[in-house]
Write an enzyme that holds these catalytic residues in place. Structure first.
Site, mmCIF file in Angstrom:
data_model
loop_
_atom_site.group_PDB
_atom_site.id
_atom_site.type_symbol
_atom_site.label_atom_id
_atom_site.label_comp_id
_atom_site.label_asym_id
_atom_site.label_seq_id
_atom_site.Cartn_x
_atom_site.Cartn_y
_atom_site.Cartn_z
ATOM 1 N N HIS A 97 -9.810 -15.600 4.839
ATOM 2 C CA HIS A 97 -10.340 -14.536 5.698
ATOM 3 C C HIS A 97 -10.909 -15.128 6.983
ATOM 4 O O HIS A 97 -11.160 -16.338 7.088
ATOM 5 C CB HIS A 97 -11.411 -13.713 4.971
ATOM 6 C CG HIS A 97 -12.654 -14.470 4.623
ATOM 7 N ND1 HIS A 97 -13.670 -14.698 5.515
ATOM 8 C CD2 HIS A 97 -13.046 -15.062 3.456
ATOM 9 C CE1 HIS A 97 -14.638 -15.373 4.923
ATOM 10 N NE2 HIS A 97 -14.284 -15.612 3.679
ATOM 11 N N CYS A 110 -14.292 -19.628 -0.298
ATOM 12 C CA CYS A 110 -13.135 -19.077 0.409
ATOM 13 C C CYS A 110 -12.653 -20.046 1.492
ATOM 14 O O CYS A 110 -13.302 -21.049 1.784
ATOM 15 C CB CYS A 110 -13.491 -17.735 1.047
ATOM 16 S SG CYS A 110 -13.679 -16.386 -0.141
#
Length: 410
Positions: A97, A110
């Site tokens: 992301h 992440c």
């Protein structure tokens, strides 16, 4: 200003290249170099800097695929933190992301992407695209081997596929019927008529060692064919199955053993059922994030590790019976306890010896199983070879997720 200008040019090239991409994209992330590289076959489509997980929240290494895409998402683990252009890799919370890049690992696990790049990458990818995360950088290379699958038409030389006994799994109800192609030779003419074939969704193939559940499932099936009531073939060693095993042992004069599934028992059971020997490996198939079927295979020299390898079909021509395969071998250091449990004496620590080609040479796939797979093979189908099988991240709504282990320090 120059950096902003260079970034703008990079994103422009990225966008134009994406429109011309011929095959399935692969994404490779190096945690050591904090980089992401997008490949279309052998061609590098784009590269960028990233920020992976900080100490205590390390981004896992391994073989993943994009499970879900959302242009805007908020973390349900970290105070609703914004995660623009989110592409999910695991249901436990790992994703690609948009985010800040301080120049070092800083996320909670992440993979953060630069502004702009995250949006462009989001527009390029599809659900199911593979993402390979490693410590040191790796790159896919062409792989050729006689054991790799070759696409074929569902009807080949006028014959039909045999009804090979495969273990079914939960098949996704929404799978549409697949149109088949066949060669029809009209009377008085040697001309060949081809019917257009609709390509099935890519297959996800995992080849690994058998688990006890695989063994028990076979035992239940074979006992049933010999007239013993072992219950349904669910792979669970319940009281009904244990009673059937004991009855078989008593009838055949097999002495009591500390192991209910002893080698003596298994050898006698397979021999009586007319099968050569207990297989050592298992091949499993998923399609559209759902299990399809599985079948036993053999792994020669099971005392040696297979290693961990990822191979993807980047070009498939069903009519010419050709496919191009590209892949990588990943570092995956198994703990001593895991090696002992799997019966591994020689670990796969040297990638020059324990290559993908070497692993393929040790795997024997029954002809009937191969034929079934080759009629379903399509571009983007992939093969994962691993000693440790299905990991905890693999479940409902995922492909096979393989998490690898770094070599212990010191």
């Amino acid at each position: 200003m120059f950096q902003r200008f260079a970034l703008a040019i990079s994103l422009s090239l990225l966008s134009s290249t994406a429109l011309a991409a011929d095959g399935p994209l692969q994404i490779y992330i190096s945690k050591a170099e904090q980089t992401l590289t997008v490949y279309d076959g052998d061609e590098v489509v784009a590269t960028t800097k990233v920020s992976t997980g900080k100490p205590g929240h390390t981004t896992p290494s391994g073989i993943f695929s994009i499970l879900e895409k959302r242009k805007y998402h908020e973390s349900n683990l970290y105070s609703n933190a914004p995660m623009p252009f989110m592409q999910r890799l695991t249901w436990s919370g790992i994703a690609l992301h948009e985010g800040k890049l301080p120049g070092y690992p800083a996320s909670h696990g992440c993979v953060r992407l630069p502004n702009g790049f995250a949006k462009t990458l989001f527009s390029m990818t599809k659900r199911g695209a593979h993402v390979i995360i490693t410590d040191d950088p790796v790159a896919p290379t062409p792989i050729t081997h006689a054991n790799l699958f070759t696409p074929r038409l569902p009807v080949d030389d006028g014959g039909l596929l045999s009804d090979v006994e495969l273990r079914p799994a939960r098949v996704e109800a929404g799978l549409a019927p697949v149109e088949v192609a066949m060669n029809a030779v009209p009377p008085r003419s040697g001309a060949e008529t081809k019917v257009t074939i609709a390509e099935p969704p890519p297959l996800r193939i995992l080849i690994t060692r058998r688990t006890q559940r695989d063994v028990v499932s076979d035992v239940q099936r074979l006992l049933g064919t010999l007239g013993f009531d072992a219950g349904i073939s669910d792979g669970l060693l319940g009281s009904r199955t244990i009673a059937a095993i004991k009855a078989f042992k008593e009838k055949n004069g097999i002495e009591k053993d500390a192991q209910i599934l002893s080698e003596t028992f298994l050898g006698a059971l397979y021999a009586q059922a007319g099968e050569d020997h207990p297989p050592t490996g298992q091949l499993m198939i998923r399609q559209k994030f759902a299990p399809l079927f599985s079948a036993p295979v053999d792994i020669r020299e099971p005392e040696k590790a297979l290693g961990t390898h990822f191979i993807e079909a980047t070009a498939v021509d069903r009519y010419k019976r050709k496919a191009e395969w590209r892949g990588v071998t990943l570092d995956d250091h198994l703990p001593a306890s895991t090696q002992k449990r799997l019966g591994i004496v020689t670990p796969a620590d040297d990638k020059s010896i324990f290559s993908a080609e070497a692993a393929l040479s040790r795997i024997d796939i029954p002809d009937e199983v191969r034929a079934r797979i080759e009629t379903m093979l399509s571009e983007g189908s992939s093969i994962t070879i691993s000693d440790t099988g299905i990991g905890p991240e693999t479940g409902d709504g995922t492909d096979f997720i393989t998490v690898t282990r770094a070599k212990p320090r010191g």
